[in-house]
Write an enzyme that holds these catalytic residues in place. Structure first.
Site, PDB file in Angstrom:
ATOM      1  N   TYR A 292       0.717  -1.347   0.059  1.00 45.27           N
ATOM      2  CA  TYR A 292      -0.183   0.291  -0.198  1.00 45.27           C
ATOM      3  C   TYR A 292       0.888   0.920   0.010  1.00 45.27           C
ATOM      4  O   TYR A 292       2.376   1.419   0.960  1.00 45.27           O
ATOM      5  CB  TYR A 292      -1.162  -0.531   1.693  1.00 45.27           C
ATOM      6  CG  TYR A 292      -2.007   1.168   1.414  1.00 45.27           C
ATOM      7  CD1 TYR A 292      -3.122   1.398   0.695  1.00 45.27           C
ATOM      8  CD2 TYR A 292      -1.655   2.437   1.960  1.00 45.27           C
ATOM      9  CE1 TYR A 292      -3.803   2.267   1.012  1.00 45.27           C
ATOM     10  CE2 TYR A 292      -2.702   3.294   1.722  1.00 45.27           C
ATOM     11  CZ  TYR A 292      -4.004   3.094   1.194  1.00 45.27           C
ATOM     12  OH  TYR A 292      -5.032   4.444   1.814  1.00 45.27           O
TER      13      TYR A 292
ATOM     14  N   ASP B 244       9.432   4.072  -0.513  1.00 50.17           N
ATOM     15  CA  ASP B 244       8.173   4.467   0.386  1.00 50.17           C
ATOM     16  C   ASP B 244       8.460   4.068   1.828  1.00 50.17           C
ATOM     17  O   ASP B 244       8.010   3.446   2.083  1.00 50.17           O
ATOM     18  CB  ASP B 244       7.255   3.970   0.453  1.00 50.17           C
ATOM     19  CG  ASP B 244       5.781   4.618   1.161  1.00 50.17           C
ATOM     20  OD1 ASP B 244       6.256   5.644   2.013  1.00 50.17           O
ATOM     21  OD2 ASP B 244       4.808   4.376   0.492  1.00 50.17           O
TER      22      ASP B 244
ATOM     23  N   LYS C 264       3.577   9.621   8.414  1.00 49.31           N
ATOM     24  CA  LYS C 264       3.065   9.275   9.638  1.00 49.31           C
ATOM     25  C   LYS C 264       3.285  10.305  11.301  1.00 49.31           C
ATOM     26  O   LYS C 264       3.731  10.743  11.432  1.00 49.31           O
ATOM     27  CB  LYS C 264       3.235   8.237   9.121  1.00 49.31           C
ATOM     28  CG  LYS C 264       1.718   7.405   8.359  1.00 49.31           C
ATOM     29  CD  LYS C 264       1.265   5.909   8.643  1.00 49.31           C
ATOM     30  CE  LYS C 264       1.289   5.716   7.174  1.00 49.31           C
ATOM     31  NZ  LYS C 264      -0.859   5.157   8.247  1.00 49.31           N
TER      32      LYS C 264
HETATM   33  N1  PMP Z   1       2.650   4.658   2.001  1.00 53.73           N
HETATM   34  C1  PMP Z   1       2.655   3.835   2.828  1.00 53.73           C
HETATM   35  C2  PMP Z   1       4.357   2.721   2.617  1.00 53.73           C
HETATM   36  C3  PMP Z   1       1.902   3.968   4.363  1.00 53.73           C
HETATM   37  O1  PMP Z   1       1.751   2.909   4.789  1.00 53.73           O
HETATM   38  C4  PMP Z   1       0.573   4.880   3.987  1.00 53.73           C
HETATM   39  C5  PMP Z   1      -0.477   4.433   4.862  1.00 53.73           C
HETATM   40  N2  PMP Z   1      -0.890   3.680   5.508  1.00 53.73           N
HETATM   41  C6  PMP Z   1       1.051   5.624   2.859  1.00 53.73           C
HETATM   42  C7  PMP Z   1       2.283   5.627   1.947  1.00 53.73           C
HETATM   43  C8  PMP Z   1      -0.881   7.288   2.743  1.00 53.73           C
HETATM   44  O2  PMP Z   1      -0.169   7.785   3.711  1.00 53.73           O
HETATM   45  P1  PMP Z   1      -1.210   8.166   4.247  1.00 53.73           P
HETATM   46  O3  PMP Z   1      -2.377   7.984   5.054  1.00 53.73           O
HETATM   47  O4  PMP Z   1      -1.163   9.807   4.761  1.00 53.73           O
HETATM   48  O5  PMP Z   1      -2.114   9.488   2.882  1.00 53.73           O
END
Ligand code: PMP
Length: 436
Positions: free
Chosen positions: A147, A242, A270
């Site tokens: 994700y 990421d 985060k």
């Molecule tokens: N990339 C990763 C690896 C994530 O875990 C998440 C959120 N779970 C996101 C992107 C998206 O971040 P956001 O919820 O702040 O849009």
């Protein structure tokens, strides 16, 4: 029910007003037998308190956005001080500069230049656009079940919330977008090398979580990231790590130096926000200066560099770097929890595979000897997890309501909370064994 009348009452109102009763599908209980989730009235330290006055030891920690626990006084002070100077300027300010300078130190080369966004989704979306612009190519390579946010391209073959609901990917993604995305199996260096050998000249970037945090916690096997990065570079494609989940989770910076591979671009979010919305992307100056207003890659945002988020992030970074025992302590608590799960599962004859790194823990209910990719996670027993989740919730322990999510120990957790959790796990494993 496993929650009280106040939560049920709010749940009944919620489903008449909010789609499915939620603002993020990850928060509903659909994957764990349904019903009302606890409605939270207050959060403090390691605990959430619901509207019925029930207390929960919280291992969701806002899906990994929190590492210091809830409502830490010194962090709240920093945000309140910023609030008193105004909420949103829509103009340049000192805190965004100070935070970028701090990231140059803790993120090293990956933040020679940086840009803040309001969410991880926006950060990844722009990093991919930047890679496509920089290479003049269209193909995004990513990994099954991973994700990376909720924009079209990364929802192709996505995991997390979507897989929790049994969706391979979202509806509404145009074929043209799908044609520009390739999804490969994680931890399979050979397949990645072959793909990059055969179609490498079409590939703009390889997008990967250096440690997967979105189909449980799955670490890269030795050599996987190295071979992937080498094959990508040989093909002239960029590597994007990421680190929205992993940055600041296993130390006061990104995780990639611990793994010995350097990407071309990094995304984060985060934890850095200390509970306020944040995201960001960075890299070396030459590539980052392709972003507007210096270069032709466009991205902006009303909330980007929000003063409250910047204040919260500065205070968070200060705490994460000053408290030298924080990460070792999270590691000890995480290890105690993980070993407890293994021991108690064995006592009740429940087959599990438990992964742990630092304060991040996850248990797969599976008979297979190891879990190394999304397929392994999907083959785990979702019904056993649902039984386990419900039994834990009834005993005042809140886990993420999905077998695909990671449990997070926070700095506010202590031995008392871990002991209480292990007692609940003992009973919950008995329930799983009985239901089998
Ligand atoms: N990339 C990763 C690896 C994530 O875990 C998440 C959120 N779970 C996101 C992107 C998206 O971040 P956001 O919820 O702040 O849009």
């Amino acid at each position: 029910g496993i929650v009280g009348p106040g939560s049920w009452s709010l749940h009944r109102r919620a489903i008449q007003a909010l789609v499915g009763g939620v603002n993020s599908p990850s928060r509903g209980l659909e994957a764990v037998g349904g019903g009302a989730p606890p409605y939270i009235a207050r959060a403090d330290g390691a605990y959430l308190f619901d509207v019925d006055g029930r207390a929960y030891v919280d291992y969701v920690q806002a899906f990994g956005a929190l590492i210091l626990g809830h409502a830490r006084p010194d962090l709240r002070e920093a945000v309140v001080r910023a609030l008193e100077r105004g909420v949103l300027f829509g103009a340049c300010h000192e805190m965004e500069v100070r935070l970028a300078e701090r990231l140059q130190v803790v993120m090293g080369a990956m933040c020679e230049r940086v840009r803040f966004t309001a969410s991880g989704t926006e950060a990844v979306m722009t990093a991919v656009r930047l890679a496509r612009a920089a290479t003049g190519r269209r193909l995004l390579v990513k990994f099954a079940g991973s994700y990376h946010g909720h924009f079209d391209a990364v929802l192709v073959g996505a995991g997390s919330g979507a897989s929790t609901l049994g969706l391979d990917e979202s509806a509404g993604i145009p074929d043209g977008v799908k044609a520009d995305v390739a999804t490969l199996p994680y931890n399979d260096a050979e397949t990645a090398e072959r793909f990059l050998r055969e179609r490498g000249d079409e590939v703009a970037c390889v997008l990967v979580e250096p440690i997967v945090g979105n189909f449980g916690l799955v670490e890269p096997e030795p050599g996987f990231l190295q071979r992937l990065a080498r094959a990508a570079r040989r093909a002239g494609a960029l590597v994007i790590f990421d680190e929205v989940i992993t940055a600041f989770r296993f130390g006061p910076g990104p995780v990639y130096p611990q793994l010995g591979v350097e990407p071309d671009l990094i995304t984060f979010g985060k934890i850095l926000g200390g509970g306020l919305p944040i995201g960001g992307y960075g890299g070396r100056r030459a590539i980052m200066e392709q972003v507007a207003p210096v270069g032709p890659v466009y991205q902006d945002g009303t909330w980007a560099g929000h003063p409250l988020s910047m204040a919260s992030a500065l205070a968070t970074l200060e705490i994460l770097t000053a408290e030298t025992d924080l990460y070792p302590r999270l590691g000890r608590l995480g290890q105690a929890l993980a070993q407890g799960v293994r021991d108690l599962a064995a006592r009740h004859g429940v087959p599990v595979v438990v992964h742990q790194r630092g304060g991040a823990v996850c248990a797969f209910f599976t008979r297979e000897p190891e879990v190394r990719d999304f397929g392994g996670v999907q083959r785990s027993d979702a019904r056993a997890f649902a039984t386990f989740f419900r039994s834990m919730l009834a005993r005042g322990i809140l886990l993420p309501p999905s077998p695909y999510e990671v449990w997070y120990v926070s700095a506010a957790h202590g031995e008392e909370e871990i002991d209480k959790t292990l007692q609940a796990i003992d009973r919950a494993m008995a329930d799983v064994a009985r239901a089998a």
